[in-house]
Design a protein around this motif. Sequence first.
Motif, PDB file in Angstrom:
ATOM      1  N   VAL A 326       0.839  -1.208   0.000  1.00 58.71           N
ATOM      2  CA  VAL A 326       0.000   0.000   0.000  1.00 58.71           C
ATOM      3  C   VAL A 326       0.870   1.252   0.000  1.00 58.71           C
ATOM      4  O   VAL A 326       0.610   2.215  -0.742  1.00 58.71           O
ATOM      5  CB  VAL A 326      -0.935  -0.021   1.228  1.00 58.71           C
ATOM      6  N   ASN A 329       2.543   1.720  -3.424  1.00 56.64           N
ATOM      7  CA  ASN A 329       1.607   2.189  -4.449  1.00 56.64           C
ATOM      8  C   ASN A 329       1.306   3.677  -4.312  1.00 56.64           C
ATOM      9  O   ASN A 329       0.993   4.349  -5.300  1.00 56.64           O
ATOM     10  CB  ASN A 329       0.306   1.397  -4.364  1.00 56.64           C
ATOM     11  N   ARG A 330       1.406   4.195  -3.101  1.00 56.76           N
ATOM     12  CA  ARG A 330       1.169   5.626  -2.896  1.00 56.76           C
ATOM     13  C   ARG A 330       2.415   6.465  -3.112  1.00 56.76           C
ATOM     14  O   ARG A 330       2.311   7.691  -3.204  1.00 56.76           O
ATOM     15  CB  ARG A 330       0.645   5.861  -1.475  1.00 56.76           C
ATOM     16  N   SER A 331       3.569   5.839  -3.172  1.00 54.07           N
ATOM     17  CA  SER A 331       4.807   6.590  -3.387  1.00 54.07           C
ATOM     18  C   SER A 331       5.716   5.799  -4.312  1.00 54.07           C
ATOM     19  O   SER A 331       6.794   5.376  -3.929  1.00 54.07           O
ATOM     20  CB  SER A 331       5.513   6.846  -2.057  1.00 54.07           C
TER      21      SER A 331
END
Length: 339
Positions: A326, A329-331
């Motif tokens: 997670v 995927n955000r960075s």
Amino acid sequence: MASHLQSAAPLMPPADDPAQDRPRVISAPAAPADRLFRGVLRAAGLSVFLIMGLIAFFLLLRGSQALRAVGWSFFTEQRWQTAAHRFGIAAVLPNGLLIALIALCIAVPVALTAAVFISEYAPPRLRSVLVSLVDLMAAIPSIVYGLWGLFFLQPRIVGFIRWLALHLGGVLPFLKVRTGDIGTSYTSSTFIAGVVVSLMIIPIITSLSREVFSQAPAGEREGAYALGSTRWGMVRTVVLPFGRGGVIGAVMLGFGRAMGETIAVALIISPSFKVTGHVLENGANSISALIALRFGESDSLSLSALMAAGLVLFALTLLVNLAAGVIINRSRSGAATAD
């Protein structure tokens, strides 16, 4: 005659018809080799979930006897007395997390510094040598690290640990040693195990981070230099933001390795079944070391308890990997420099 020609002419869509701007879909039947290759890839991807499911089912099946015997107290009991049905992971799980966190606190700064140096500062000849050395360190068996830590590191680091306990123990409670100022009070501790494990995960984090840093776009590097940036400024504004996602993945992979390390920890620690935040004291434990040390002398219930402990470690590692996914995927690497 004119009416006949008008009726025979094809009907042309209006010039402003949206259908004219719609792209034509071109599809071709897949060749047998393509279908076979696609099927092999799909089966390989699904096999990962199948294998993980089978491992979880095996551990749950073999650990169900112990879980039925003690119930939820398995997660709160700090003793390991299977004959008396008093056993649990409430002591070994926090100690294992402490070992992994100490290893990360040491390994992450060293590994990232080494990765930046190898990727951005080292001369080409030295870079190839350093890359080979890092890969060689990653290939060293864990028992070698454990023996090195037991016979070489521990006698030489006791003095430093004693200095930390005497000078900083009054300020930082977790550095205090409560068992007295004797030699054995500072050996086989959580801190020493964490130092040894940190040396095992430094090559992993360094290798993955260096690979990510080396893929930073050359155009953005040159653009930073063109704007008057120094080499460190370029690294800080281009390379590090670009490799953020890869670095997070490397750190999480190192954390999983540290949580599951067995032989090196089992050789270093003096097994203890009590929760303690004093990392410099003698006595530590982890789930993986518990399994390695107790497996050979276990009866049916004890073996089931070890399998249940392994199931908890498996679930914890899976949760860490999901959380890492997670975060990555955000960075993702390059997201910070995409603009």
